[in-house]
Write a protein that holds these residues in place. Structure first.
Motif, PDB file in Angstrom:
ATOM      1  N   THR A  76      -1.759   1.501   9.720  1.00 44.68           N
ATOM      2  CA  THR A  76      -0.917   0.332   9.427  1.00 44.68           C
ATOM      3  C   THR A  76       0.410   0.796   8.837  1.00 44.68           C
ATOM      4  O   THR A  76       0.446   1.843   8.193  1.00 44.68           O
ATOM      5  CB  THR A  76      -1.642  -0.629   8.465  1.00 44.68           C
ATOM      6  N   SER A  77       1.507   0.152   9.147  1.00 50.05           N
ATOM      7  CA  SER A  77       1.672  -1.032   9.937  1.00 50.05           C
ATOM      8  C   SER A  77       2.424  -0.676  11.213  1.00 50.05           C
ATOM      9  O   SER A  77       3.460  -0.017  11.134  1.00 50.05           O
ATOM     10  CB  SER A  77       2.485  -2.017   9.108  1.00 50.05           C
ATOM     11  N   PRO A  78       1.882  -1.051  12.352  1.00 48.85           N
ATOM     12  CA  PRO A  78       2.530  -0.669  13.602  1.00 48.85           C
ATOM     13  C   PRO A  78       3.565  -1.678  14.075  1.00 48.85           C
ATOM     14  O   PRO A  78       3.653  -2.787  13.544  1.00 48.85           O
ATOM     15  CB  PRO A  78       1.358  -0.623  14.577  1.00 48.85           C
ATOM     16  N   GLN A 126      -9.238  -2.205  15.795  1.00 48.05           N
ATOM     17  CA  GLN A 126      -8.532  -3.218  15.011  1.00 48.05           C
ATOM     18  C   GLN A 126      -7.046  -2.927  15.109  1.00 48.05           C
ATOM     19  O   GLN A 126      -6.609  -1.815  14.813  1.00 48.05           O
ATOM     20  CB  GLN A 126      -8.960  -3.095  13.541  1.00 48.05           C
ATOM     21  N   ILE A 127      -6.280  -3.905  15.570  1.00 47.87           N
ATOM     22  CA  ILE A 127      -4.839  -3.674  15.735  1.00 47.87           C
ATOM     23  C   ILE A 127      -4.050  -4.775  15.043  1.00 47.87           C
ATOM     24  O   ILE A 127      -4.285  -5.973  15.267  1.00 47.87           O
ATOM     25  CB  ILE A 127      -4.467  -3.582  17.233  1.00 47.87           C
ATOM     26  N   GLN A 174       5.797   2.796   7.586  1.00 52.57           N
ATOM     27  CA  GLN A 174       6.474   1.513   7.820  1.00 52.57           C
ATOM     28  C   GLN A 174       6.464   1.158   9.297  1.00 52.57           C
ATOM     29  O   GLN A 174       6.593   0.013   9.672  1.00 52.57           O
ATOM     30  CB  GLN A 174       7.914   1.591   7.331  1.00 52.57           C
ATOM     31  N   ASN A 175       6.329   2.175  10.123  1.00 49.59           N
ATOM     32  CA  ASN A 175       6.340   1.988  11.563  1.00 49.59           C
ATOM     33  C   ASN A 175       5.412   3.020  12.149  1.00 49.59           C
ATOM     34  O   ASN A 175       5.817   3.900  12.892  1.00 49.59           O
ATOM     35  CB  ASN A 175       7.743   2.299  12.051  1.00 49.59           C
ATOM     36  N   VAL A 176       4.148   2.887  11.788  1.00 49.26           N
ATOM     37  CA  VAL A 176       3.212   3.990  11.897  1.00 49.26           C
ATOM     38  C   VAL A 176       3.088   4.549  13.326  1.00 49.26           C
ATOM     39  O   VAL A 176       2.989   5.753  13.528  1.00 49.26           O
ATOM     40  CB  VAL A 176       1.868   3.548  11.285  1.00 49.26           C
ATOM     41  N   ASN A 177       3.136   3.637  14.322  1.00 52.73           N
ATOM     42  CA  ASN A 177       2.935   4.124  15.693  1.00 52.73           C
ATOM     43  C   ASN A 177       4.235   4.597  16.355  1.00 52.73           C
ATOM     44  O   ASN A 177       4.240   4.985  17.511  1.00 52.73           O
ATOM     45  CB  ASN A 177       2.225   3.076  16.563  1.00 52.73           C
ATOM     46  N   GLN A 228       0.816  -1.210   0.000  1.00 56.97           N
ATOM     47  CA  GLN A 228       0.000   0.000   0.000  1.00 56.97           C
ATOM     48  C   GLN A 228       0.850   1.261   0.000  1.00 56.97           C
ATOM     49  O   GLN A 228       0.494   2.271  -0.584  1.00 56.97           O
ATOM     50  CB  GLN A 228      -0.914  -0.018   1.226  1.00 56.97           C
ATOM     51  N   MET A 229       2.014   1.158   0.629  1.00 57.88           N
ATOM     52  CA  MET A 229       2.935   2.293   0.654  1.00 57.88           C
ATOM     53  C   MET A 229       3.281   2.705  -0.793  1.00 57.88           C
ATOM     54  O   MET A 229       3.423   3.873  -1.111  1.00 57.88           O
ATOM     55  CB  MET A 229       4.198   1.817   1.375  1.00 57.88           C
TER      56      MET A 229
END
Ligand code: 5AD
Ligand code: SF4
Length: 595
Positions: free
Chosen positions: A367-369, A391-392, A310-313, A110-111
């Motif tokens: 996404t994506s955490p 949703q996680i 890539q490391n959303v959170n 998706q990126m």
């Protein structure tokens, strides 16, 4: 970085000598000459002499020291209305698309879909037109991926082979092109351009431009260089490029949902993963520009936004100095990082709070955490806010603490399981998904059994399962042995798939009898009499297209349209889909509690 600096560095990293950059300059100077004296081609000496003079005059007119200073101190975020200065050594009109038609083809995650929209937004501003017809294209750009492996699929090689095959087809198109048309230009964008730079340029001579994931702003310049018949490349990774000011162009008018890129890159350095090498260091987009994009999408009537990274959170907006005091970073309990702990900045909880306030009728996903970045404030917010989906995605990668350590994931199986329990207590009814890799270096049968038992224990609603595929540049490539035979990897992968499906079916069956809020996407692919949408947990829900009541207009009978929220009574469930019948049309606010 200044574009000229870019050119030289790229050429060095591609293994070209400084001569290559000189030849590029002299070719451009020869063109300048011929426009002055169209009937006479100067002798080599005179040409050299003239070139020297021309070079001097262009140098004089070129970038000053101030220009370099200006680019070096450019603020991270530029206003979309600001006009970029053209590189001083290229004429303004050389950077324009002159209505040339661009055909963009996207591969992978998706990126990359989002990157395609960013690249297109940049080219559109430069005067290019877009076409969906390959035959009428003047420029064909493949937005490639070396990272994402199709779920349940195997190798990067497969992903890359698809591109090599496509290039051969395009080569035929290029050779057959009539001379009456402008020459066809072909470009490779994205991760594969970054990973395979020399190989692509050397092996596929018909590739005209290469642009890595941080170089899309440079596309007009690269295409201008390609106009002269030379190959042009910029695959430099950046420390701060977030394309904050580039609003991606929403291509599908009927879309109900959109992806909004909030950060790029990754600092985690999991030992199997190439992302930190192809996508570069972690950097976040300023919150103000994210909010601006989300507001625009809401005004366009979109009903769902997925924050992407890539490391959303791990999001951390450091652009506003007043928030850069040394506030420590809260990690999930029992989790560590591979890098020195970062401090300060506005974090993911703050962003999520702000984004979810833009439009209470707009669903928010992300996404994506990484599991390490789920502090209580994030979980609390997801629980409280109706429009943040429960949703996680919690990529575990393995159920064995020994393998997790070899993967450098920064947590043990126990810490992960504890986090799962904590999430389930904090967000009742949360839907969980995960990524797993089968057959990582040194994975024993006992390790595999541990992964199987984690799948059973957590009972995920969705899963993305991969067989390990060794990537150059990664720590595993340098330090570990890819010692699990291919057939064993496959057998383990198949076992994981079977178990995941069994468990997901059980988990999804708990929804049978419940009434769920579904965002309608359109007709089901399998049947013209059914509609399809997604529940809060992002599972696909299929239901017959029937008349129903609209709760906000009692007495009115309506048929569901894409973008409508409807309540659906679930009647059956499989590992990937729910089925049911529609009850009524509603709004997100009116139906936050169900089941
Ligand atoms: N081999 C197999 N799977 C991989 N992934 C990332 N790198 C590799 C690799 N070298 C998987 C991980 C990640 C997902 C996006 O892709 O599970 O979470
Ligand atoms: Fe790759 Fe690990 Fe970063 Fe995910 S967190 S992108 S797996 S390095």
């Amino acid at each position: 970085m200044h574009p000229l600096q870019c050119v030289l560095q790229v050429q060095r990293s591609l293994g070209w000598g400084p001569l290559a950059s000189v030849s590029w300059l002299s070719l451009r100077m020869c063109r300048a000459h011929s426009s002055l004296s169209s009937t006479m081609c100067p002798s080599p000496e005179r040409q050299e002499d003239g070139a020297r003079k021309d070079f001097s005059s262009r140098l004089a007119a070129g970038p000053t020291f101030q220009h370099f200073l200006k680019s070096a101190s450019a603020p991270q975020e530029k206003l979309s209305s600001e006009v970029e200065d053209p590189p001083p050594y290229l004429m303004m009109d050389e950077l324009l698309g002159r209505q040339r038609k661009v055909y963009l083809e996207t591969y992978g995650c998706q990126m990359n879909v989002n990157d395609t929209e960013i690249a297109w937004s940049i080219l559109q501003k430069s005067g290019y037109l877009r076409t969906s017809n390959l035959q009428e294209a003047d420029v064909i750009l493949l937005v490639t991926c070396s990272i994402s492996l199709a779920s349940f699929d195997l190798s990067r090689e497969k992903a890359e082979q698809t591109i090599w095959n496509r290039l051969h087809q395009l080569k035929a198109l290029k050779t057959r092109r009539p001379r009456s048309r402008v020459p066809l230009r072909i470009g490779i964008l994205g991760c594969m351009a970054e990973r395979l730079k020399e190989e692509i340029l050397n092996r596929e001579k018909m590739v005209d431009i290469l642009a890595g994931p941080d170089a899309y702003r440079d596309l007009p310049r690269l295409l201008a260089v390609a106009e002269s018949g030379q190959q042009a490349a910029n695959v430099l990774l950046s420390l701060d490029e977030t394309y904050a000011d580039v609003m991606p162009v929403q291509t599908s008018a009927s879309a109900t949902s959109a992806f909004v890129s909030i950060m790029r890159g990754c600092d985690n350095m999991c030992s199997y993963c190439i992302v930190p090498f192809t996508r570069g260091r972690e950097r976040s987009r300023p919150i103000a520009s994210i909010l601006e994009e989300v507001k625009k999408l809401s005004e366009q009537g979109l009903k769902e936004v997925t924050l992407l990274g890539q490391n959303v959170n791990s999001f951390r907006d450091n652009s506003e100095v007043q928030f850069n005091s040394a506030v420590p970073t809260n990690l999930s309990r029992g989790f560590t990082t591979n890098y020195k702990t970062k401090q300060g900045g506005l974090r993911f909880a703050h962003l999520l709070d702000q984004v979810s306030r833009v439009d209470p009728e707009m669903r928010i996903r992300f996404t994506s955490p990484h599991p390490k970045d789920f502090p209580d404030e994030v979980l609390q917010l997801i629980h409280e806010r109706d429009n943040i989906c429960k949703q996680i995605h919690l990529p575990a990668q393995s159920g064995s603490s020994r393998v997790l350590e070899a993967m450098r994931r920064g947590y043990s199986r126990e810490a992960y399981v504890e986090l799962v329990h904590h999430i389930r207590e904090s967000i009742p009814g949360v839907s969980l998904s995960s990524d797993f890799i089968a057959g990582f270096c040194g994975e024993t049968e006992e390790d595999h059994v541990q992964t199987v038992s984690l799948l059973r224990e957590v009972q995920y609603n969705m899963g993305f399962l991969f067989a390990y595929s060794m990537r150059q540049k990664t720590r595993a490539y340098h330090r570990l042995k890819d010692d699990v035979p291919e057939e064993v990897k496959l057998r383990r992968l198949e076992e994981l798939i079977t178990i995941f499906r069994e468990e997901a079916t059980k988990a999804n069956q708990t929804s049978v009898g419940c009434t769920q809020l579904v965002l309608v996407e359109g007709l089901s692919k399998r049947s013209a009499t059914d509609l399809c949408g997604r529940n809060d947990g992002n599972l696909k829900v299929i239901f017959p297209d029937a008349e129903m009541e609209d709760v906000n207009n009692p007495g009115l009978r309506v048929r569901a349209q894409p973008g409508d929220y409807v309540l659906v009574k679930i009647t059956s469930a499989s590992s990937q889909t729910l089925r049911g019948h529609v009850l009524c049309r509603t709004t997100l606010r009116d139906s936050s509690a169900y089941c």
